[in-house]
Structures are given as structure tokens and as C-alpha cells.
Design a protein around this motif. Structure first.
Motif, PDB file in Angstrom:
ATOM      1  N   MET A   1       0.850  -1.180   0.000  1.00 50.94           N
ATOM      2  CA  MET A   1       0.000   0.000   0.000  1.00 50.94           C
ATOM      3  C   MET A   1       0.891   1.237   0.000  1.00 50.94           C
ATOM      4  O   MET A   1       1.675   1.446   0.907  1.00 50.94           O
ATOM      5  N   GLY A   2       0.829   2.017  -1.054  1.00 49.65           N
ATOM      6  CA  GLY A   2       1.703   3.171  -1.121  1.00 49.65           C
ATOM      7  C   GLY A   2       0.925   4.460  -1.192  1.00 49.65           C
ATOM      8  O   GLY A   2      -0.267   4.504  -0.958  1.00 49.65           O
ATOM      9  N   GLU A   3       1.643   5.506  -1.497  1.00 47.76           N
ATOM     10  CA  GLU A   3       0.989   6.800  -1.641  1.00 47.76           C
ATOM     11  C   GLU A   3       0.095   6.788  -2.871  1.00 47.76           C
ATOM     12  O   GLU A   3       0.376   6.116  -3.850  1.00 47.76           O
ATOM     13  N   GLN A   4      -0.956   7.576  -2.851  1.00 47.67           N
ATOM     14  CA  GLN A   4      -1.827   7.664  -4.015  1.00 47.67           C
ATOM     15  C   GLN A   4      -1.110   8.369  -5.155  1.00 47.67           C
ATOM     16  O   GLN A   4      -0.348   9.294  -4.940  1.00 47.67           O
ATOM     17  N   THR A   5      -1.372   7.917  -6.378  1.00 49.75           N
ATOM     18  CA  THR A   5      -0.820   8.617  -7.529  1.00 49.75           C
ATOM     19  C   THR A   5      -1.837   9.591  -8.121  1.00 49.75           C
ATOM     20  O   THR A   5      -1.515  10.364  -9.000  1.00 49.75           O
ATOM     21  N   GLU A  97     -15.205   8.339   3.018  1.00 49.16           N
ATOM     22  CA  GLU A  97     -15.111   9.258   1.876  1.00 49.16           C
ATOM     23  C   GLU A  97     -13.664   9.457   1.454  1.00 49.16           C
ATOM     24  O   GLU A  97     -13.368   9.621   0.269  1.00 49.16           O
ATOM     25  N   ALA A  98     -12.759   9.444   2.432  1.00 55.37           N
ATOM     26  CA  ALA A  98     -11.332   9.560   2.097  1.00 55.37           C
ATOM     27  C   ALA A  98     -10.892   8.335   1.290  1.00 55.37           C
ATOM     28  O   ALA A  98     -10.183   8.450   0.277  1.00 55.37           O
ATOM     29  N   ARG A  99     -11.323   7.150   1.723  1.00 54.14           N
ATOM     30  CA  ARG A  99     -10.978   5.921   0.987  1.00 54.14           C
ATOM     31  C   ARG A  99     -11.489   5.977  -0.444  1.00 54.14           C
ATOM     32  O   ARG A  99     -10.829   5.534  -1.376  1.00 54.14           O
ATOM     33  N   ALA A 100     -12.708   6.511  -0.574  1.00 55.43           N
ATOM     34  CA  ALA A 100     -13.336   6.539  -1.904  1.00 55.43           C
ATOM     35  C   ALA A 100     -12.575   7.430  -2.885  1.00 55.43           C
ATOM     36  O   ALA A 100     -12.770   7.316  -4.091  1.00 55.43           O
ATOM     37  N   THR A 101     -11.706   8.302  -2.385  1.00 47.79           N
ATOM     38  CA  THR A 101     -10.925   9.147  -3.301  1.00 47.79           C
ATOM     39  C   THR A 101      -9.741   8.382  -3.898  1.00 47.79           C
ATOM     40  O   THR A 101      -9.145   8.828  -4.863  1.00 47.79           O
ATOM     41  N   TRP A 102      -9.377   7.261  -3.307  1.00 50.19           N
ATOM     42  CA  TRP A 102      -8.239   6.475  -3.827  1.00 50.19           C
ATOM     43  C   TRP A 102      -8.665   5.726  -5.095  1.00 50.19           C
ATOM     44  O   TRP A 102      -9.768   5.146  -5.130  1.00 50.19           O
ATOM     45  N   PRO A 103      -7.837   5.706  -6.111  1.00 51.93           N
ATOM     46  CA  PRO A 103      -8.141   4.857  -7.274  1.00 51.93           C
ATOM     47  C   PRO A 103      -8.304   3.413  -6.802  1.00 51.93           C
ATOM     48  O   PRO A 103      -7.527   2.951  -5.955  1.00 51.93           O
ATOM     49  N   ARG A 104      -9.300   2.707  -7.341  1.00 47.55           N
ATOM     50  CA  ARG A 104      -9.588   1.359  -6.838  1.00 47.55           C
ATOM     51  C   ARG A 104      -8.353   0.465  -6.853  1.00 47.55           C
ATOM     52  O   ARG A 104      -8.107  -0.294  -5.933  1.00 47.55           O
ATOM     53  N   GLU A 105      -7.572   0.553  -7.935  1.00 48.06           N
ATOM     54  CA  GLU A 105      -6.422  -0.353  -8.056  1.00 48.06           C
ATOM     55  C   GLU A 105      -5.304  -0.028  -7.055  1.00 48.06           C
ATOM     56  O   GLU A 105      -4.378  -0.814  -6.886  1.00 48.06           O
ATOM     57  N   GLU A 106      -5.413   1.105  -6.386  1.00 50.11           N
ATOM     58  CA  GLU A 106      -4.388   1.448  -5.396  1.00 50.11           C
ATOM     59  C   GLU A 106      -4.871   1.225  -3.964  1.00 50.11           C
ATOM     60  O   GLU A 106      -4.151   1.493  -3.006  1.00 50.11           O
ATOM     61  N   ARG A 107      -6.101   0.758  -3.825  1.00 46.79           N
ATOM     62  CA  ARG A 107      -6.596   0.461  -2.483  1.00 46.79           C
ATOM     63  C   ARG A 107      -5.948  -0.855  -2.011  1.00 46.79           C
ATOM     64  O   ARG A 107      -5.486  -1.642  -2.836  1.00 46.79           O
ATOM     65  N   PRO A 108      -5.901  -1.116  -0.694  1.00 47.94           N
ATOM     66  CA  PRO A 108      -5.160  -2.279  -0.184  1.00 47.94           C
ATOM     67  C   PRO A 108      -5.579  -3.593  -0.857  1.00 47.94           C
ATOM     68  O   PRO A 108      -6.763  -3.909  -0.960  1.00 47.94           O
ATOM     69  N   LYS A 109      -4.540  -4.306  -1.268  1.00 50.35           N
ATOM     70  CA  LYS A 109      -4.751  -5.531  -2.044  1.00 50.35           C
ATOM     71  C   LYS A 109      -5.636  -6.554  -1.316  1.00 50.35           C
ATOM     72  O   LYS A 109      -6.490  -7.202  -1.922  1.00 50.35           O
ATOM     73  N   PHE A 211     -15.756  -2.053   3.196  1.00 50.65           N
ATOM     74  CA  PHE A 211     -14.467  -1.565   3.708  1.00 50.65           C
ATOM     75  C   PHE A 211     -13.615  -0.995   2.577  1.00 50.65           C
ATOM     76  O   PHE A 211     -12.747  -0.167   2.802  1.00 50.65           O
ATOM     77  N   LEU A 212     -13.852  -1.463   1.370  1.00 49.68           N
ATOM     78  CA  LEU A 212     -13.085  -0.977   0.215  1.00 49.68           C
ATOM     79  C   LEU A 212     -13.594   0.382  -0.272  1.00 49.68           C
ATOM     80  O   LEU A 212     -12.972   1.017  -1.096  1.00 49.68           O
ATOM     81  N   ALA A 213     -14.737   0.809   0.259  1.00 52.07           N
ATOM     82  CA  ALA A 213     -15.390   2.055  -0.189  1.00 52.07           C
ATOM     83  C   ALA A 213     -15.770   1.962  -1.665  1.00 52.07           C
ATOM     84  O   ALA A 213     -15.629   2.927  -2.414  1.00 52.07           O
ATOM     85  N   ASP A 214     -16.256   0.772  -2.048  1.00 51.40           N
ATOM     86  CA  ASP A 214     -16.750   0.575  -3.409  1.00 51.40           C
ATOM     87  C   ASP A 214     -18.278   0.507  -3.313  1.00 51.40           C
ATOM     88  O   ASP A 214     -18.861  -0.561  -3.073  1.00 51.40           O
ATOM     89  N   ASP A 215     -18.913   1.643  -3.495  1.00 52.64           N
ATOM     90  CA  ASP A 215     -20.366   1.746  -3.279  1.00 52.64           C
ATOM     91  C   ASP A 215     -21.155   0.727  -4.089  1.00 52.64           C
ATOM     92  O   ASP A 215     -22.063   0.070  -3.590  1.00 52.64           O
ATOM     93  N   GLU A 216     -20.797   0.632  -5.376  1.00 54.09           N
ATOM     94  CA  GLU A 216     -21.572  -0.221  -6.280  1.00 54.09           C
ATOM     95  C   GLU A 216     -21.476  -1.686  -5.862  1.00 54.09           C
ATOM     96  O   GLU A 216     -22.477  -2.414  -5.799  1.00 54.09           O
ATOM     97  N   ALA A 217     -20.246  -2.121  -5.583  1.00 56.07           N
ATOM     98  CA  ALA A 217     -20.040  -3.519  -5.184  1.00 56.07           C
ATOM     99  C   ALA A 217     -20.670  -3.793  -3.819  1.00 56.07           C
ATOM    100  O   ALA A 217     -21.256  -4.858  -3.595  1.00 56.07           O
ATOM    101  N   TRP A 218     -20.553  -2.835  -2.934  1.00 61.05           N
ATOM    102  CA  TRP A 218     -21.159  -2.957  -1.593  1.00 61.05           C
ATOM    103  C   TRP A 218     -22.663  -3.190  -1.737  1.00 61.05           C
ATOM    104  O   TRP A 218     -23.237  -4.104  -1.160  1.00 61.05           O
ATOM    105  N   GLU A 219     -23.292  -2.369  -2.551  1.00 63.16           N
ATOM    106  CA  GLU A 219     -24.743  -2.492  -2.750  1.00 63.16           C
ATOM    107  C   GLU A 219     -25.092  -3.844  -3.384  1.00 63.16           C
ATOM    108  O   GLU A 219     -26.056  -4.505  -2.987  1.00 63.16           O
ATOM    109  N   HIS A 220     -24.272  -4.248  -4.367  1.00 63.56           N
ATOM    110  CA  HIS A 220     -24.544  -5.534  -5.030  1.00 63.56           C
ATOM    111  C   HIS A 220     -24.551  -6.675  -4.003  1.00 63.56           C
ATOM    112  O   HIS A 220     -25.470  -7.510  -3.994  1.00 63.56           O
ATOM    113  N   ILE A 221     -23.527  -6.693  -3.151  1.00 61.38           N
ATOM    114  CA  ILE A 221     -23.422  -7.769  -2.160  1.00 61.38           C
ATOM    115  C   ILE A 221     -24.636  -7.757  -1.226  1.00 61.38           C
ATOM    116  O   ILE A 221     -25.231  -8.813  -0.934  1.00 61.38           O
TER     117      ILE A 221
END
Ligand code: SF4
Ligand code: SF4
Length: 241
Positions: A1-5, A97-109, A211-221
Motif C-alpha cells: 500500500m503506497g501513496e496515491q498517484t 469518503e477519504a478511501r473513496a478518493t483512492w483509485p480502486r487499483e491502489e486500495r489495499p490488495k 471496507f473498500l469504499a466501493d459503493d456499487e459492489a457494496w450495494e450488489h453484495i
């Protein structure tokens, strides 16, 4: 997990607007800087941050630093801080909301991988277990208990029992790595005579997509799980996570 690009200055205004909407009366100055939130927070001190510091950084215009800190991924979303805060400031909401600003591919693996696994099957298993795997494990473990423990020869672990009172979810790790851990709860339900069932779908108890702050996937589940409960016409949804 690194700094956001991501170019944070692009999301800065949007994030601040969301923060203002979430704060009571949109007032940044409501925070008393009392530190009560930090006192009971399990993430206090990690990455040199705590909930009070996180909020104060946003108030002081340091939201780029606050948003990009790996600390935002260390908050467990336990909500202790909200209960403790005299002003009921929704820190985990801000963290989300802070998590949601991270590009999905840079969120913790780890969190991302568990969310993606849960999206693979309607089981919602964060370990990617299919309906067939799930049924095989439950039936196998149940058979062994019935054969080796005479006092539990009538033990049941129903799957898709229509009209059962309780729809039980299960931690996704257990059927894959420590299947016998499911048995104590079956025994308790058996002893108290509960009318319960697992679903072949929607049984995975966690929702890493939240926890990933992925609204769409969260709702789907959540929708898959709700449908599973409703399809079986169960009255109570028991989620042990
Ligand atoms: S919700 Fe997050 S910030 Fe609040 S107490 Fe829990 S871990 Fe700490
Ligand atoms: S408990 Fe509430 S008022 Fe006190 S520092 Fe934390 S957020 Fe601010």
C-alpha cells in the motif's frame, strides 16, 4: 500500500464538500479537539495519526495529507469514536469518503481481493467459495459429527430450508480453512431447538466491498444477501460478523 498517484487537488474540493455535508450543521468548528474519540480508537497512533488529528488536519486545510495517509485504511469502522464524541461527529464516515478518493487499483490488495472474491459467486464468500464447495463442506462436516458424536447424531445444518425462522450467515474463512469451527454454533442452535437455515446463496457474512469504499459492489453484495433471505421466506437474518 503506497501513496496515491491520483492528483489529489482534483478531488480536494469534492472531498471537503462531502465533509461539510456530513458534519453536524456543516460546521467544522463543532469539534472541541477534546480527543475523546482518539482515547478509545484501536487505530490511534498508527501512522502517527488518530481520529482527532485526522479531523483537525481536514479542518486546517491539510486534507490532501489526511486523505493520502495509509491511516485511512487502518480505521476498523468500529464507530466507537461516534459514540464517544460529544458532538457525534461521524469520523468513520469521513474515513470512508477519504478511501473513496483512492483509485480502486491502489486500495489495499487484501481488502480489494476479498471484495472481488465475494463478487465471483452469489455465495458472497470473501474466499471465493462456490455453491457446490459450500454444500460439500457443510454436508461433509455434518456427517462426521453425526457419525462420531452419538449425542449429536440428529444434528442438522440445513441449506435452503424454505420458511425457516432464522437465515444464518457464516464467516467465509471457516468453511475453507477451519470447517470444524462452524459446528459449535450448529450445536447451540440444535440444543435450543432453533428453526434455522443457511442459504446456498448469500451466506458469506462479511462485506469487504464496504471496507473498500466501493459503493456499487457494496450495494450488489447486500442486494444478493437480501434476495437470498427473501427467496427462502425467512423471518430473521442472523449475521454473526
Ligand atoms: S471508527 Fe475508526 S476512527 Fe473511529 S474509533 Fe473505530 S477505528 Fe477509530
Ligand atoms: S471526540 Fe469529537 S469533539 Fe472531541 S476531538 Fe473527537 S471529533 Fe472532536
Amino acid at each position: 500500500m503506497g501513496e496515491q498517484t491520483i492528483n489529489l487537488s482534483k478531488v480536494k474540493g469534492e472531498f471537503k464538500k462531502k465533509v461539510e455535508e456530513m458534519l453536524p450543521e456543516g460546521n467544522f468548528n463543532l469539534c472541541l479537539a477534546c480527543g475523546t474519540c482518539s482515547a478509545g480508537c484501536p487505530a490511534t497512533g498508527l501512522e502517527g495519526l488518530d481520529p482527532r488529528k485526522f479531523l483537525r488536519m481536514i479542518l486546517l486545510g491539510l486534507e490532501e495529507e489526511a486523505i493520502s495517509s495509509p491511516w485511512v485504511w487502518m480505521c476498523s469502522m468500529c464507530q466507537r469514536c461516534i459514540y464517544a464524541c460529544p458532538m457525534q461527529i461521524d469520523i468513520p464516515g469521513l474515513v470512508y469518503e477519504a478511501r473513496a478518493t483512492w483509485p480502486r487499483e491502489e486500495r489495499p490488495k487484501g481488502i480489494r481481493g476479498s471484495c472481488d472474491m465475494a463478487l465471483k459467486h452469489d455465495t458472497c464468500s470473501a474466499m471465493g467459495a462456490s455453491e457446490e464447495d459450500w454444500r460439500f463442506v457443510v454436508e461433509d462436516v455434518l456427517e462426521e459429527v453425526q457419525e462420531t458424536q452419538p449425542q449429536f447424531k440428529d444434528l442438522q445444518a440445513p441449506i435452503d430450508k424454505e420458511g425457516a425462522e432464522f437465515f444464518l450467515n457464516q464467516n467465509s474463512r471457516e468453511p475453507v480453512t477451519e470447517a470444524e469451527e462452524m459446528v459449535p454454533l450448529w450445536k447451540i442452535l440444535h440444543v435450543v431447538g432453533a428453526d434455522w437455515t443457511y442459504g446456498s446463496k448469500g451466506w458469506g457474512a462479511e462485506n469487504y466491498c464496504m471496507f473498500l469504499a466501493d459503493d456499487e459492489a457494496w450495494e450488489h453484495i447486500v442486494r444478493v444477501k437480501v434476495k437470498a433471505v427473501e427467496d427462502l421466506k425467512c423471518k430473521v437474518w442472523l449475521n454473526t460478523e
